[in-house]
Enzyme design. Structure first.
Site, short mmCIF file in Angstrom:
data_model
loop_
_atom_site.label_atom_id
_atom_site.label_comp_id
_atom_site.label_asym_id
_atom_site.label_seq_id
_atom_site.Cartn_x
_atom_site.Cartn_y
_atom_site.Cartn_z
N PHE A 153 23.42 -12.50 6.14
CA PHE A 153 23.32 -11.19 6.77
C PHE A 153 24.66 -10.49 6.65
O PHE A 153 25.69 -11.04 7.06
CB PHE A 153 22.91 -11.28 8.24
N ASP A 244 32.57 -13.27 5.05
CA ASP A 244 32.09 -12.39 6.12
C ASP A 244 32.26 -13.16 7.43
O ASP A 244 31.48 -14.04 7.76
CB ASP A 244 30.62 -12.03 5.86
N LYS A 273 32.35 -7.73 15.08
CA LYS A 273 31.76 -8.07 16.39
C LYS A 273 32.75 -8.39 17.51
O LYS A 273 32.93 -7.60 18.41
CB LYS A 273 30.76 -9.21 16.22
C1 LIG Z 1 26.40 -8.37 12.68
C2 LIG Z 1 26.84 -8.77 11.36
C3 LIG Z 1 27.15 -7.79 10.38
C4 LIG Z 1 26.92 -6.31 10.61
O1 LIG Z 1 27.74 -5.81 11.61
P1 LIG Z 1 27.42 -4.34 12.21
O2 LIG Z 1 28.57 -4.11 13.14
O3 LIG Z 1 26.09 -4.44 12.91
O4 LIG Z 1 27.40 -3.40 11.09
C5 LIG Z 1 27.64 -8.22 9.17
N1 LIG Z 1 27.82 -9.53 8.91
C6 LIG Z 1 27.55 -10.48 9.81
C7 LIG Z 1 27.79 -11.91 9.48
C8 LIG Z 1 27.03 -10.14 11.07
O5 LIG Z 1 26.72 -11.09 11.95
#
Ligand SMILES: *Cc1c(COP(=O)(O)O)cnc(C)c1O
Length: 423
Positions: A153, A244, A273
């Site tokens: 994700f 990420d 986050k």
């Molecule tokens: C939540 C998340 C995103 C996206 O972040 P947003 O602030 O909602 O755009 C990207 N990568 C990972 C691993 C996430 O958990």
């Protein structure tokens, strides 16, 4: 281990139940989210209250954002100070708080340079753009490809849903963005094969974008040997390794960054986050050698403003000063031990407990009728907020300041939720 949690709010003293009308809400707000039928109104520490005055233990923490819980004095102080002093100007000028936060992040990571934005998806967009520019200008690849993993994700913009190798996020939004190719997670042979097959003509693999632990995709930790091999093949080929860290970074794993768990440093990584403790902020961090951006090539109006950076800096300093990572490790152990006891009681329903620090998942058996939503709904009735990570995994993401007693309370509530759904 002493963690100072804010004094518990006493909603009965100050609180009058208010009515909340979800039908007028639903008429006004687009229905992009599936919502639980509660409206949350206030919070303190690891607890939140709904408009009816019902108390919940918050093991969602704004989906891994509210690392210091709710109404933490350090955040209240930083928010108040910053809004009174200066909240937003523009990157037309130097912003001292932005420089200070960047220096803190560099001191506490393998990065040399930081770009600030407002969300995880934007941070990943910045990483994708930096990788493409590096490919064009340094690797001399005309049509760069970024490899990403199945069940990943990376966000909801067009490029990041393309990077997210799950069709449920892409359906009806095509044409997708070119330049991505997918491999199974934790499978090195697949990466090696992809790099070999995709390097043809103008095409070439320029980067591998991957989560150290897959969060939304089901709380799946990366294998140490897989990540070591990824680092090695990137060293040999010049392909950039991009992590990420949006969900797992900023202390959630029990280390500041997920990559510390794997013993491997990325060339580029992203954070969002937990970075601002619940205030919107994102960051893309890179080593000096791949910082190829020049003035005017990437930007964000709000990115790195004094408000977001001042508050994020307070969050970072609090994590350090209050030794919160030690709490994350201890409470994570305690939580997994308790979850394994519940799993032992329901072997026909629960197949696995896994995670790092305070990002943990409980996987349900493929053969049981129970879904993660059933458990989350039952837990809400018991006063515990949880979030699914897919149809069969329940995710536990409490604030990083969670106490021993609160973990025990959550385990009791979850135990009662299982009793409810299994009768
Ligand atoms: C939540 C998340 C995103 C996206 O972040 P947003 O602030 O909602 O755009 C990207 N990568 C990972 C691993 C996430 O958990």
């Amino acid at each position: 281990m002493s963690i100072e949690t804010p004094a518990k709010l006493q909603p009965t003293e100050t609180f009058t139940p208010t009515s909340f009308d979800n039908s007028s809400f639903d008429k006004a707000v687009m229905s992009t989210y599936g919502r639980y039928a509660i409206a949350l109104e206030r919070g303190a520490g690891c607890r939140v209250w709904d408009t009816q005055g019902r108390e919940y233990l918050d093991f969602v923490a704004g989906i891994a954002t509210c690392t210091l819980g709710h109404a933490h004095p350090a955040m209240v102080e930083a928010v108040t100070r910053q809004i009174q002093k200066l909240h937003h100007v523009s990157n037309l000028y130097y912003i001292p708080e932005q420089g200070e936060l960047a220096r803190w992040l560099i001191k506490h990571s393998c990065a040399d340079r930081v770009f600030f934005c407002n969300s995880g998806a934007e941070a990943n967009e910045a990483a994708i753009k930096l990788t493409r520019k590096y490919a064009h200008t340094v690797l001399k690849i005309e049509r760069p490809i970024i490899l990403t993993a199945h069940s990943s994700f990376h966000g909801r913009t067009l490029a990041t849903i393309t990077a997210t190798a799950q069709s449920k996020y892409q359906k009806h939004f095509d044409p997708l963005v070119p330049g991505f190719s997918y491999v199974p997670y934790n499978d090195f042979a697949a990466v090696e094969a992809a790099i070999g097959e995709l390097d043809e003509g103008d095409y070439g693999v320029a980067g591998i974008l991957i989560e150290p632990l897959q969060g939304e995709g089901g709380v799946r930790p990366g294998d140490v040997s897989y990540f070591r091999k990824l680092r090695q093949i990137c060293n040999e080929t010049g392909v950039l390794l991009i992590f990420d860290e949006v969900q797992v970074g900023m202390g959630r794993s029990g280390k500041l960054w997920g990559y510390e768990y794997l013993g491997v440093e990325p060339d580029i990584f992203t954070s969002a986050k937990g970075l601002g403790g619940g205030i919107p902020i994102g960051a893309m961090l890179a080593k000096k050698f791949c910082d190829v951006f020049q003035a005017g090539e990437h930007a964000s109006t709000f990115g790195g403003n004094p408000f977001a950076c001042g508050v994020a800096l307070a969050v970072c300093e609090t994590i350090e000063k209050e030794n919160i990572l030690a709490n994350v490790q201890a409470r994570g152990e305690q939580l997994r031990t308790g979850l394994k006891l519940i799993a032992a009681k329901y072997p026909q329903h629960i197949s696995e407990i896994r995670g790092w620090g305070l990002i943990n998942g409980m996987e349900l058996n493929a053969s049981t009728d129970l879904t993660s939503s059933d458990i989350v709904n039952a837990a809400i009735k018991e006063g515990l907020l949880l979030v699914p990570a897919g149809p069969k995994v329940i995710r536990f993401l409490p604030p990083l300041i969670v106490t021993e007693a609160e973990i025990n309370q959550a385990l009791d509530s979850l135990g009662r939720a299982f009793e409810q759904v299994t009768v």
